[in-house]
Design a protein around this motif. Structure first.
Motif, PDB file in Angstrom:
ATOM      1  N   MET A   1     -20.930  35.860 -66.955  1.00  0.00           N
ATOM      2  CA  MET A   1     -20.241  36.341 -68.148  1.00  0.00           C
ATOM      3  C   MET A   1     -19.180  35.326 -68.596  1.00  0.00           C
ATOM      4  SD  MET A   1     -18.787  40.196 -68.740  1.00  0.00           S
ATOM      5  CE  MET A   1     -17.708  40.115 -67.328  1.00  0.00           C
ATOM      6  N   GLN A   2     -18.513  34.685 -67.638  1.00  0.00           N
ATOM      7  CA  GLN A   2     -17.529  33.662 -67.961  1.00  0.00           C
ATOM      8  C   GLN A   2     -18.185  32.507 -68.720  1.00  0.00           C
ATOM      9  OE1 GLN A   2     -16.549  30.939 -64.913  1.00  0.00           O
ATOM     10  NE2 GLN A   2     -14.399  30.795 -65.477  1.00  0.00           N
ATOM     11  N   ARG A   3     -19.350  32.062 -68.240  1.00  0.00           N
ATOM     12  CA  ARG A   3     -20.041  30.961 -68.926  1.00  0.00           C
ATOM     13  C   ARG A   3     -20.468  31.382 -70.331  1.00  0.00           C
ATOM     14  NH1 ARG A   3     -21.406  26.780 -65.088  1.00  0.00           N
ATOM     15  NH2 ARG A   3     -19.743  27.040 -63.568  1.00  0.00           N
ATOM     16  N   LEU A   4     -20.876  32.638 -70.490  1.00  0.00           N
ATOM     17  CA  LEU A   4     -21.236  33.139 -71.810  1.00  0.00           C
ATOM     18  C   LEU A   4     -20.022  33.092 -72.739  1.00  0.00           C
ATOM     19  CD1 LEU A   4     -23.351  34.476 -73.670  1.00  0.00           C
ATOM     20  CD2 LEU A   4     -22.615  36.686 -72.733  1.00  0.00           C
ATOM     21  N   LEU A   5     -18.858  33.456 -72.232  1.00  0.00           N
ATOM     22  CA  LEU A   5     -17.640  33.387 -73.040  1.00  0.00           C
ATOM     23  C   LEU A   5     -17.335  31.938 -73.433  1.00  0.00           C
ATOM     24  CD1 LEU A   5     -15.101  34.635 -74.317  1.00  0.00           C
ATOM     25  CD2 LEU A   5     -14.000  34.466 -72.060  1.00  0.00           C
ATOM     26  N   ILE A   6     -17.450  31.023 -72.497  1.00  0.00           N
ATOM     27  CA  ILE A   6     -17.169  29.609 -72.773  1.00  0.00           C
ATOM     28  C   ILE A   6     -18.132  29.064 -73.835  1.00  0.00           C
ATOM     29  CG2 ILE A   6     -17.202  27.273 -71.778  1.00  0.00           C
ATOM     30  CD1 ILE A   6     -14.716  28.927 -71.017  1.00  0.00           C
ATOM     31  N   VAL A   7     -19.403  29.416 -73.738  1.00  0.00           N
ATOM     32  CA  VAL A   7     -20.387  28.973 -74.734  1.00  0.00           C
ATOM     33  C   VAL A   7     -20.058  29.565 -76.103  1.00  0.00           C
ATOM     34  CG1 VAL A   7     -22.827  29.113 -75.384  1.00  0.00           C
ATOM     35  CG2 VAL A   7     -22.195  28.468 -73.060  1.00  0.00           C
TER      36      VAL A   7
ATOM     37  N   LYS B   1     -15.940  19.415 -82.398  1.00  0.00           N
ATOM     38  CA  LYS B   1     -16.953  19.058 -81.406  1.00  0.00           C
ATOM     39  C   LYS B   1     -16.314  19.111 -80.023  1.00  0.00           C
ATOM     40  CE  LYS B   1     -20.284  15.424 -80.205  1.00  0.00           C
ATOM     41  NZ  LYS B   1     -20.341  15.836 -78.857  1.00  0.00           N
ATOM     42  N   THR B   2     -16.899  19.921 -79.166  1.00  0.00           N
ATOM     43  CA  THR B   2     -16.436  20.014 -77.779  1.00  0.00           C
ATOM     44  C   THR B   2     -17.580  19.638 -76.855  1.00  0.00           C
ATOM     45  OG1 THR B   2     -17.066  22.342 -77.595  1.00  0.00           O
ATOM     46  CG2 THR B   2     -14.802  21.875 -78.291  1.00  0.00           C
ATOM     47  N   THR B   3     -17.220  19.254 -75.653  1.00  0.00           N
ATOM     48  CA  THR B   3     -18.211  19.074 -74.600  1.00  0.00           C
ATOM     49  C   THR B   3     -17.868  20.073 -73.507  1.00  0.00           C
ATOM     50  OG1 THR B   3     -16.909  17.303 -73.597  1.00  0.00           O
ATOM     51  CG2 THR B   3     -18.673  16.642 -75.082  1.00  0.00           C
ATOM     52  N   ARG B   4     -18.901  20.550 -72.842  1.00  0.00           N
ATOM     53  CA  ARG B   4     -18.713  21.539 -71.783  1.00  0.00           C
ATOM     54  C   ARG B   4     -19.097  20.938 -70.453  1.00  0.00           C
ATOM     55  NH1 ARG B   4     -21.657  25.514 -69.033  1.00  0.00           N
ATOM     56  NH2 ARG B   4     -23.553  25.017 -70.155  1.00  0.00           N
ATOM     57  N   ASN B   5     -18.256  21.153 -69.466  1.00  0.00           N
ATOM     58  CA  ASN B   5     -18.560  20.803 -68.094  1.00  0.00           C
ATOM     59  C   ASN B   5     -18.303  22.068 -67.282  1.00  0.00           C
ATOM     60  OD1 ASN B   5     -18.922  19.764 -65.577  1.00  0.00           O
ATOM     61  ND2 ASN B   5     -17.313  18.225 -65.703  1.00  0.00           N
ATOM     62  N   GLY B   6     -19.372  22.784 -66.955  1.00  0.00           N
ATOM     63  CA  GLY B   6     -19.234  24.052 -66.241  1.00  0.00           C
ATOM     64  C   GLY B   6     -18.493  25.061 -67.089  1.00  0.00           C
ATOM     65  N   ASP B   7     -17.340  25.520 -66.587  1.00  0.00           N
ATOM     66  CA  ASP B   7     -16.565  26.518 -67.323  1.00  0.00           C
ATOM     67  C   ASP B   7     -15.379  25.909 -68.071  1.00  0.00           C
ATOM     68  OD1 ASP B   7     -14.871  25.938 -65.238  1.00  0.00           O
ATOM     69  OD2 ASP B   7     -14.796  27.956 -64.427  1.00  0.00           O
ATOM     70  N   ASP B   8     -15.420  24.599 -68.305  1.00  0.00           N
ATOM     71  CA  ASP B   8     -14.350  23.912 -69.025  1.00  0.00           C
ATOM     72  C   ASP B   8     -14.877  23.304 -70.316  1.00  0.00           C
ATOM     73  OD1 ASP B   8     -12.248  24.298 -67.123  1.00  0.00           O
ATOM     74  OD2 ASP B   8     -13.126  22.729 -65.877  1.00  0.00           O
ATOM     75  N   LEU B   9     -14.047  23.375 -71.370  1.00  0.00           N
ATOM     76  CA  LEU B   9     -14.349  22.707 -72.628  1.00  0.00           C
ATOM     77  C   LEU B   9     -13.370  21.552 -72.820  1.00  0.00           C
ATOM     78  CD1 LEU B   9     -14.986  25.667 -75.103  1.00  0.00           C
ATOM     79  CD2 LEU B   9     -16.686  24.176 -74.021  1.00  0.00           C
TER      80      LEU B   9
ATOM     81  N   LYS C   1      -8.821  18.189 -71.725  1.00  0.00           N
ATOM     82  CA  LYS C   1      -9.197  19.544 -71.287  1.00  0.00           C
ATOM     83  C   LYS C   1      -8.552  20.564 -72.219  1.00  0.00           C
ATOM     84  CE  LYS C   1      -9.734  21.985 -66.905  1.00  0.00           C
ATOM     85  NZ  LYS C   1      -9.029  23.242 -66.886  1.00  0.00           N
ATOM     86  N   LEU C   2      -9.397  21.375 -72.858  1.00  0.00           N
ATOM     87  CA  LEU C   2      -8.946  22.356 -73.843  1.00  0.00           C
ATOM     88  C   LEU C   2      -8.757  23.739 -73.224  1.00  0.00           C
ATOM     89  CD1 LEU C   2      -8.405  22.956 -76.900  1.00  0.00           C
ATOM     90  CD2 LEU C   2     -10.860  23.469 -77.088  1.00  0.00           C
ATOM     91  N   THR C   3      -9.541  24.058 -72.206  1.00  0.00           N
ATOM     92  CA  THR C   3      -9.544  25.415 -71.662  1.00  0.00           C
ATOM     93  C   THR C   3      -9.243  25.428 -70.172  1.00  0.00           C
ATOM     94  OG1 THR C   3     -11.914  25.338 -71.177  1.00  0.00           O
ATOM     95  CG2 THR C   3     -11.268  26.209 -73.344  1.00  0.00           C
ATOM     96  N   VAL C   4      -8.851  26.587 -69.726  1.00  0.00           N
ATOM     97  CA  VAL C   4      -8.714  26.885 -68.304  1.00  0.00           C
ATOM     98  C   VAL C   4      -9.310  28.279 -68.115  1.00  0.00           C
ATOM     99  CG1 VAL C   4      -6.364  27.810 -68.554  1.00  0.00           C
ATOM    100  CG2 VAL C   4      -7.135  26.996 -66.347  1.00  0.00           C
ATOM    101  N   SER C   5     -10.041  28.484 -67.010  1.00  0.00           N
ATOM    102  CA  SER C   5     -10.731  29.756 -66.877  1.00  0.00           C
ATOM    103  C   SER C   5     -10.990  30.083 -65.410  1.00  0.00           C
ATOM    104  CB  SER C   5     -12.057  29.682 -67.644  1.00  0.00           C
ATOM    105  OG  SER C   5     -12.710  30.920 -67.641  1.00  0.00           O
ATOM    106  N   ILE C   6     -11.057  31.391 -65.139  1.00  0.00           N
ATOM    107  CA  ILE C   6     -11.410  31.879 -63.806  1.00  0.00           C
ATOM    108  C   ILE C   6     -12.152  33.196 -63.973  1.00  0.00           C
ATOM    109  CG2 ILE C   6      -9.259  33.156 -63.438  1.00  0.00           C
ATOM    110  CD1 ILE C   6     -11.146  31.146 -60.717  1.00  0.00           C
ATOM    111  N   ALA C   7     -13.031  33.470 -63.046  1.00  0.00           N
ATOM    112  CA  ALA C   7     -13.731  34.750 -63.006  1.00  0.00           C
ATOM    113  C   ALA C   7     -13.598  35.303 -61.599  1.00  0.00           C
ATOM    114  CB  ALA C   7     -15.212  34.572 -63.361  1.00  0.00           C
ATOM    115  N   SER C   8     -13.613  36.613 -61.494  1.00  0.00           N
ATOM    116  CA  SER C   8     -13.548  37.248 -60.185  1.00  0.00           C
ATOM    117  C   SER C   8     -14.131  38.651 -60.308  1.00  0.00           C
ATOM    118  CB  SER C   8     -12.104  37.292 -59.673  1.00  0.00           C
ATOM    119  OG  SER C   8     -12.091  37.632 -58.299  1.00  0.00           O
ATOM    120  N   ALA C   9     -14.246  39.310 -59.175  1.00  0.00           N
ATOM    121  CA  ALA C   9     -14.774  40.674 -59.167  1.00  0.00           C
ATOM    122  C   ALA C   9     -14.006  41.502 -58.153  1.00  0.00           C
ATOM    123  CB  ALA C   9     -16.263  40.678 -58.828  1.00  0.00           C
TER     124      ALA C   9
END
Length: 186
Positions: free
Chosen positions: A83-89, A101-109, A115-123
């Motif tokens: 779900m985190q990757r879906l949000l980043i996309v 124009k952005t480039t994505r490397n995993g969960d970072d844009l 580096k434009l974003t910072v992100s974490i996912a957990s459950a």
């Protein structure tokens, strides 16, 4: 899924990724809550073990913050990261519509290697949680990381961009849920 933009600035310190944070503000069920404000993740709230052991700082003076909570039983770390990757996309797609124009490397844009974003996912026991922050400014970000920010790339109205991102994300989730209920199992 509820989508709400909070009117006031809130400092993100990592505690907002705790279960039922949105519920504590009267927001029930699956949600994406958006706000802006500074970020300074405390070590007791840090979820990334590698960042914690490396003693990294996660901070900035002003970011758009997205807090996603989706209730599932049992909750799944794997689904949280999907779900985190879906949000980043979705963020990448919306910024692309604004000519960025952005480039994505995993969960970072990244924008021009910044580096434009910072992100974490957990459950947790009953829900998957995501935090994603988008730099509005580069001020206050760690000096050892090259960063990018929305104001530097021409985005002045963070609320409009945030609403666009949240609306796209909710549409994707609802579309997936619609596909699930119409598909015969094997």
């Amino acid at each position: 899924m509820n989508s709400i933009i909070l009117p006031n600035a809130i400092k993100y310190d990592g505690s907002q990724i705790a279960p039922l944070w949105a519920y504590s503000m009267g927001i029930k069920g699956d949600s994406i809550v958006i706000f802006h404000g500074p970020m300074d993740v405390t070590f007791e709230n840090m979820k990334d073990f590698e960042d914690e052991t490396a003693g990294k700082t996660i901070k900035g003076n002003d970011l758009i913050h997205f807090i996603v909570e989706r209730f599932d039983s049992p909750a799944s770390m794997r689904l949280a990261y999907y779900m985190q990757r879906l949000l980043i996309v979705n963020i990448r797609d919306v910024l692309g519509k604004h000519g960025i124009k952005t480039t994505r490397n995993g969960d970072d844009l990244f924008v021009d290697n910044g580096k434009l974003t910072v992100s974490i996912a957990s459950a947790g026991v009953t829900s998957e949680k995501i935090h994603c922050g988008i730099n509005i400014t580069t001020q206050g970000t760690p000096h050892d990381i090259r960063t990018a920010a929305l104001t530097d790339i021409g985005i002045k109205d963070w609320k409009a961009v945030a609403k666009d991102i949240a609306d796209n994300f909710v549409r994707e989730i609802e579309d997936i849920e619609g596909d699930i209920v119409k598909t015969k199992s094997l």
